[in-house]
Write an enzyme that holds these catalytic residues in place. Structure first.
Site, mmCIF file in Angstrom:
data_model
loop_
_atom_site.group_PDB
_atom_site.id
_atom_site.type_symbol
_atom_site.label_atom_id
_atom_site.label_comp_id
_atom_site.label_asym_id
_atom_site.label_seq_id
_atom_site.Cartn_x
_atom_site.Cartn_y
_atom_site.Cartn_z
ATOM 1 N N ARG A 132 -49.158 60.405 56.077
ATOM 2 C CA ARG A 132 -49.559 59.670 54.879
ATOM 3 C C ARG A 132 -51.081 59.594 54.812
ATOM 4 O O ARG A 132 -51.748 59.493 55.828
ATOM 5 C CB ARG A 132 -48.990 58.254 54.909
ATOM 6 C CG ARG A 132 -47.544 58.143 54.437
ATOM 7 C CD ARG A 132 -47.079 56.700 54.431
ATOM 8 N NE ARG A 132 -47.113 56.122 55.765
ATOM 9 C CZ ARG A 132 -48.026 55.296 56.200
ATOM 10 N NH1 ARG A 132 -49.008 54.903 55.402
ATOM 11 N NH2 ARG A 132 -47.981 54.830 57.421
ATOM 12 N N TYR B 8 -45.819 65.874 52.436
ATOM 13 C CA TYR B 8 -45.412 65.245 53.690
ATOM 14 C C TYR B 8 -44.867 63.836 53.503
ATOM 15 O O TYR B 8 -45.523 62.980 52.908
ATOM 16 C CB TYR B 8 -46.582 65.204 54.680
ATOM 17 C CG TYR B 8 -46.051 65.142 56.093
ATOM 18 C CD1 TYR B 8 -45.671 66.298 56.759
ATOM 19 C CD2 TYR B 8 -45.856 63.927 56.741
ATOM 20 C CE1 TYR B 8 -45.128 66.255 58.021
ATOM 21 C CE2 TYR B 8 -45.316 63.873 58.017
ATOM 22 C CZ TYR B 8 -44.959 65.041 58.651
ATOM 23 O OH TYR B 8 -44.407 64.993 59.904
ATOM 24 N N LYS C 172 -41.594 55.093 50.765
ATOM 25 C CA LYS C 172 -42.644 54.070 50.769
ATOM 26 C C LYS C 172 -43.044 53.687 49.346
ATOM 27 O O LYS C 172 -43.335 52.534 49.065
ATOM 28 C CB LYS C 172 -43.866 54.568 51.542
ATOM 29 C CG LYS C 172 -43.559 55.032 52.957
ATOM 30 C CD LYS C 172 -43.003 53.932 53.815
ATOM 31 C CE LYS C 172 -42.759 54.448 55.231
ATOM 32 N NZ LYS C 172 -42.308 53.420 56.161
ATOM 33 N N HIS D 159 -40.899 46.446 55.389
ATOM 34 C CA HIS D 159 -40.959 47.576 56.335
ATOM 35 C C HIS D 159 -40.234 47.151 57.610
ATOM 36 O O HIS D 159 -40.867 46.862 58.628
ATOM 37 C CB HIS D 159 -42.429 47.898 56.603
ATOM 38 C CG HIS D 159 -42.674 49.206 57.287
ATOM 39 N ND1 HIS D 159 -43.827 49.473 57.983
ATOM 40 C CD2 HIS D 159 -41.912 50.329 57.393
ATOM 41 C CE1 HIS D 159 -43.774 50.702 58.477
ATOM 42 N NE2 HIS D 159 -42.634 51.237 58.140
ATOM 43 N N SER E 33 -45.949 51.293 61.521
ATOM 44 C CA SER E 33 -45.529 52.683 61.656
ATOM 45 C C SER E 33 -45.684 53.165 63.104
ATOM 46 O O SER E 33 -46.704 52.895 63.743
ATOM 47 C CB SER E 33 -46.372 53.564 60.736
ATOM 48 O OG SER E 33 -46.222 53.130 59.409
ATOM 49 N N CYS F 134 -44.266 52.219 65.814
ATOM 50 C CA CYS F 134 -44.317 51.167 66.834
ATOM 51 C C CYS F 134 -42.942 50.732 67.300
ATOM 52 O O CYS F 134 -42.788 49.672 67.899
ATOM 53 C CB CYS F 134 -45.099 49.969 66.317
ATOM 54 S SG CYS F 134 -46.860 50.314 66.187
ATOM 55 N N ASP G 162 -36.040 51.598 58.867
ATOM 56 C CA ASP G 162 -37.408 51.583 58.329
ATOM 57 C C ASP G 162 -37.634 50.573 57.208
ATOM 58 O O ASP G 162 -38.701 50.004 57.119
ATOM 59 C CB ASP G 162 -37.780 52.992 57.829
ATOM 60 C CG ASP G 162 -39.280 53.199 57.664
ATOM 61 O OD1 ASP G 162 -40.032 52.843 58.590
ATOM 62 O OD2 ASP G 162 -39.702 53.695 56.607
ATOM 63 N N ARG H 47 -41.677 64.843 62.843
ATOM 64 C CA ARG H 47 -40.541 63.975 62.511
ATOM 65 C C ARG H 47 -39.237 64.751 62.393
ATOM 66 O O ARG H 47 -39.223 65.958 62.164
ATOM 67 C CB ARG H 47 -40.821 63.267 61.191
ATOM 68 C CG ARG H 47 -42.090 62.395 61.262
ATOM 69 C CD ARG H 47 -41.948 61.088 60.606
ATOM 70 N NE ARG H 47 -43.058 60.205 60.922
ATOM 71 C CZ ARG H 47 -42.951 58.895 61.007
ATOM 72 N NH1 ARG H 47 -41.789 58.300 60.818
ATOM 73 N NH2 ARG H 47 -44.000 58.146 61.306
HETATM 74 P P1 GTP Z 1 -42.158 54.715 61.460
HETATM 75 O O1 GTP Z 1 -41.023 55.645 61.204
HETATM 76 O O2 GTP Z 1 -43.497 55.394 61.440
HETATM 77 O O3 GTP Z 1 -42.171 53.517 60.562
HETATM 78 O O4 GTP Z 1 -42.081 54.246 62.991
HETATM 79 P P2 GTP Z 1 -41.057 53.400 63.894
HETATM 80 O O5 GTP Z 1 -41.501 51.972 63.921
HETATM 81 O O6 GTP Z 1 -39.657 53.667 63.529
HETATM 82 O O7 GTP Z 1 -41.392 53.978 65.332
HETATM 83 P P3 GTP Z 1 -40.477 54.681 66.452
HETATM 84 O O8 GTP Z 1 -39.259 53.882 66.826
HETATM 85 O O9 GTP Z 1 -40.219 56.055 66.021
HETATM 86 O O10 GTP Z 1 -41.436 54.655 67.715
HETATM 87 C C1 GTP Z 1 -42.574 55.411 67.835
HETATM 88 C C2 GTP Z 1 -43.099 55.483 69.236
HETATM 89 O O11 GTP Z 1 -42.995 54.241 69.940
HETATM 90 C C3 GTP Z 1 -42.359 56.523 70.075
HETATM 91 O O12 GTP Z 1 -43.294 57.352 70.694
HETATM 92 C C4 GTP Z 1 -41.597 55.689 71.069
HETATM 93 O O13 GTP Z 1 -41.407 56.384 72.262
HETATM 94 C C5 GTP Z 1 -42.450 54.442 71.236
HETATM 95 N N1 GTP Z 1 -41.629 53.257 71.623
HETATM 96 C C6 GTP Z 1 -40.586 52.761 70.919
HETATM 97 N N2 GTP Z 1 -40.017 51.696 71.573
HETATM 98 C C7 GTP Z 1 -40.737 51.523 72.697
HETATM 99 C C8 GTP Z 1 -40.664 50.573 73.787
HETATM 100 O O14 GTP Z 1 -39.813 49.681 73.838
HETATM 101 N N3 GTP Z 1 -41.589 50.705 74.778
HETATM 102 C C9 GTP Z 1 -42.550 51.666 74.742
HETATM 103 N N4 GTP Z 1 -43.425 51.726 75.758
HETATM 104 N N5 GTP Z 1 -42.653 52.589 73.741
HETATM 105 C C10 GTP Z 1 -41.769 52.507 72.737
HETATM 106 C C1 SPV Z 2 -44.297 55.344 58.270
HETATM 107 O O1 SPV Z 2 -45.419 55.889 58.353
HETATM 108 O O2 SPV Z 2 -44.160 54.107 58.362
HETATM 109 C C2 SPV Z 2 -43.093 56.172 58.100
HETATM 110 C C3 SPV Z 2 -43.266 57.611 57.883
HETATM 111 O O3 SPV Z 2 -41.997 55.644 58.135
HETATM 112 S S1 SPV Z 2 -43.625 58.037 56.238
HETATM 113 O O4 SPV Z 2 -42.370 58.137 55.514
HETATM 114 O O5 SPV Z 2 -44.307 59.346 56.262
HETATM 115 O O6 SPV Z 2 -44.466 57.043 55.640
HETATM 116 MN MN MN Z 3 -42.128 53.409 58.367
#
Ligand code: GTP
Ligand code: SPV
Ligand code: MN
Length: 630
Positions: free
Chosen positions: A89, A238, A247, A267, A290, A292, A315, A411
């Site tokens: 983004r 993307y 979003k 979110h 994002s 996290c 999400d 992704r």
């Molecule tokens: P968006 O799709 O961007 O909104 O992100 P999201 O919040 O769904 O993030 P996602 O669950 O994909 O996590 C992204 C990163 O955080 C990955 O690299 C994971 O390995 C890391 N991660 C997730 N949960 C944990 C945790 O409990 N501990 C640690 N150390 N890392 C974590």
């Molecule tokens: C985020 O960035 O929080 C996402 C990925 O979930 S995107 O759909 O590209 O914004």
């Molecule tokens: Mn997101």
């Protein structure tokens, strides 16, 4: 009034509808299509019906044009590699355009740059759009995607119609949303969000493409026109820039509709948690910025044997208090657009079991046996298999020139229906009942593993003062602590001060059963820079404690910041307790919190300024006096 033929007449030429029938579209949709076909001048029009036949056609075209490559190791799985300039983004070129600036963003103090969204006046916006869209689809097909955010026909759902000249976007929207004829039927003559998207590369090309990925990063813009119920996106294909249901509609436009209609677009992940010993089941939502941890938490495989997690969404949550005062949430999406790196059988086995069919991977590395690779899968690739990095290095190894095998924001785009722990009620039209709201972020220091707010208003303050280390999901450099209130900083559709007032207003209705609000932090680090908490499946221990607090069990003790688990009240069985420093994990060092409070003062003062509700400032002052003991 039906058009005479399936050919759209534009001055001096005509545009053939090569798939679908203009005559079947509701009049308002047809006019929207016609108006923009005249503007963008595609060669042909394809009206999406959502069928398998259509998908086969799209996949054929995407392969022919070398945009998707089949991954032979899996069933119906595909790899896309983007132009390396189109990988995330782009927040600085994402705008909301309204007549009144203050409807969109707070007035900052002393002309500081606003961090809570970009506003543009409608006249300037019109100019920007006029510089881009006329003739932008020449030589290409314009796809018409009728889509529903939320189950088709549910009273909580919203309908959009996206016009796009990218077949990749159609194939992705088909996974992430519900599309096609059934949506057209449900729409009838009702309202819809008008979404216009172009890659910004009319034919014949005037530049060489990278990876056959058409885009125009220099001219990129993602524009929201809430007063016209319109979204216009140009120059990127993307994720959040181009899949406009996600979003743009479900969060930015969604939050505006929620403000107007009395609900919340957030979110947030949505999960079900069951204690199989006590037979209790609850639902929770959690907002993390994002990249996290939302996808990971939503699909968690718990390490406690009596805890069962089910996934509703990873999400976005749309929530409203029903007429009995129960908060209910639906997931408006139909798939997961998840971060690939870090996903493995060890960290997220349920995601791994979801993505081995019908999935589009973007910017991951490929393996010589027709599979995929990214950082975190080192222990899972067969001996002797070669890795080709996302940038094309054929024999990638950790010390290759390309730093990482996969792009950090690479992704997977995969149907929700394939998730093995999908909650049985995930498509329930009235939504699942929510009993806890959890905020969180990447906080390497000072912020406890979990704490509970003292009440709703304090909880809203905790959401407002969230900060997190930046990640690769947008253009920001990693490792900087950024304010990211409610994990919504890039996604607010309207003035953040009013957004806070909207959250606070739910406490005014005595009928509303206000869920408890929590804050978690899986990312605290020790002196050696190592994570102090094992995370992932072990996070269920924290959720089990949250479940106890929902029932008001006496397992919490106050700190100046919020209530943390009483010693011994978190189930740590099976963990090596010698390795765990629970005391430090739960600690709230006052020097840290004094700095934190100063940062929040500065942020509220400069960024939210006159629009900050007084009760949120009072919460900050109360926190300060609890921390300083004054
Ligand atoms: P968006 O799709 O961007 O909104 O992100 P999201 O919040 O769904 O993030 P996602 O669950 O994909 O996590 C992204 C990163 O955080 C990955 O690299 C994971 O390995 C890391 N991660 C997730 N949960 C944990 C945790 O409990 N501990 C640690 N150390 N890392 C974590
Ligand atoms: C985020 O960035 O929080 C996402 C990925 O979930 S995107 O759909 O590209 O914004
Ligand atoms: Mn997101």
């Amino acid at each position: 009034e039906k058009p005479k033929s399936n050919i759209l007449l534009v001055p001096k030429s005509s545009i053939r509808v090569i798939y679908g029938d203009l005559g079947f579209l509701p009049k308002k949709v047809r006019h929207f299509v016609e108006e923009h076909a005249r503007l963008c001048k595609p060669d042909t029009i394809h009206i999406c019906d959502g069928s398998e036949r259509e998908n086969d056609l799209l996949l054929y075209v995407l392969q022919r044009d070398n945009i998707l490559k089949r991954l032979h190791k899996f069933e119906n799985c595909w790899l896309a590699k983007t132009d390396p300039a189109d990988v995330a983004r782009v927040e600085r070129l994402t705008y909301i355009s309204t007549h009144e600036e203050r409807d969109t963003i707070p007035h900052t103090k002393n002309g500081a740059r606003c961090q809570l969204g970009n506003w543009m006046n409608p006249e300037d916006m019109e100019q920007e759009l006029n510089m881009r869209f006329p003739n932008c689809m020449k030589g290409r097909t314009m796809f018409v995607i009728p889509y529903s955010m939320g189950p088709v026909g549910s009273p909580l759902s919203k309908i959009g119609v996206q016009l796009t000249d990218s077949a990749y976007v159609v194939a992705s929207m088909r996974i992430m949303t519900r599309i096609g004829s059934k949506v057209v039927e449900a729409l009838g003559s009702g309202p819809f969000v008008k979404c216009l998207h172009s890659v910004g590369r009319p034919l014949p090309l005037t530049v060489k493409l990278h990876n056959n990925w058409p885009c125009d990063p220099k001219m990129l813009i993602v524009a929201h026109l809430p007063e016209k119920n319109e979204i216009c996106s140009y120059g990127s294909s993307y994720g959040g820039n181009a899949l406009l249901g996600k979003k743009c509609l479900a969060l930015r436009i969604g939050s505006i509709l929620g403000h107007r209609e009395g609900w919340l677009a957030e979110h947030m992940l949505i999960l079900g948690i069951e204690n199989t010993k006590t037979k209790e089941k609850r639902y929770m939502v959690a907002a993390f910025p994002s990249a996290c941890g939302k996808t990971n938490m939503a699909m968690m495989k718990p390490t406690l044997p009596h805890i069962k997690i089910t996934c509703v969404g990873d999400d976005i949550a749309w929530m409203r208090f029903d007429d009995k005062g129960q908060l209910r949430a639906i997931n408006p999406e139909n798939g997961f657009f998840g971060v690939a790196p870090g996903t493995s059988h060890k960290t997220n086995p349920h995601a791994m079991d979801t993505i081995h069919k019908n999935t589009i991977f973007t910017n991951v590395a490929e393996t010589s046996d027709g599979g995929v690779f990214w950082e975190g899968l080192e222990d899972e690739i067969p001996e002797g298999v070669k890795i080709k990095s996302w940038l094309g290095d054929d024999d990638w190894s950790p010390d290759s020139r390309d730093k990482t095998a996969a792009h950090p924001n690479s992704r997977f785009c995969t149907p929700a229906s394939q998730c093995p722990i999908l909650d049985p009620a995930w498509e329930s039209p009235e939504g699942v009942p929510i009993d806890a709201i959890i905020f969180g972020g990447r906080r390497p220091a000072g912020v406890p593993l979990v704490f509970e707010s003292f009440n709703w208003e304090h909880g809203v303050f905790i959401g407002a003062s969230m900060r997190s280390e930046a990640t690769a999901a947008a253009e920001h450099k990693a490792k900087v602590l950024m304010h990211d209130p409610f994990a919504m900083r890039p996604f607010f559709g309207y003035n953040f001060g009013e957004y806070l007032a909207h959250w606070l207003s739910f406490a005014e209705n005595p009928k509303n059963k206000l869920p408890k609000i929590f804050h978690v932090n899986w990312f605290r680090k020790n002196k050696d820079g190592k994570f102090m908490w094992p995370g992932f499946g072990d996070n269920c221990r924290v959720l089990e404690w949250v479940m106890k607090r929902i029932k008001d069990e006496n397992v919490a003790q106050k700190t100046p910041v919020g209530s943390v688990p009483k010693p011994g009240s978190l189930d740590l069985s099976g963990l090596d307790e010698k390795e765990l420093d629970m005391e430090t994990l739960m600690s709230t060092p006052s020097d840290f919190w004094e700095n934190e409070i100063n940062a929040i003062y500065k942020y509220f003062d400069e960024q939210v300024n006159d629009d900050l509700p007084s009760s949120i400032m009072k919460q900050l002052k109360d926190l300060e006096s609890r921390v300083t003991g004054g």
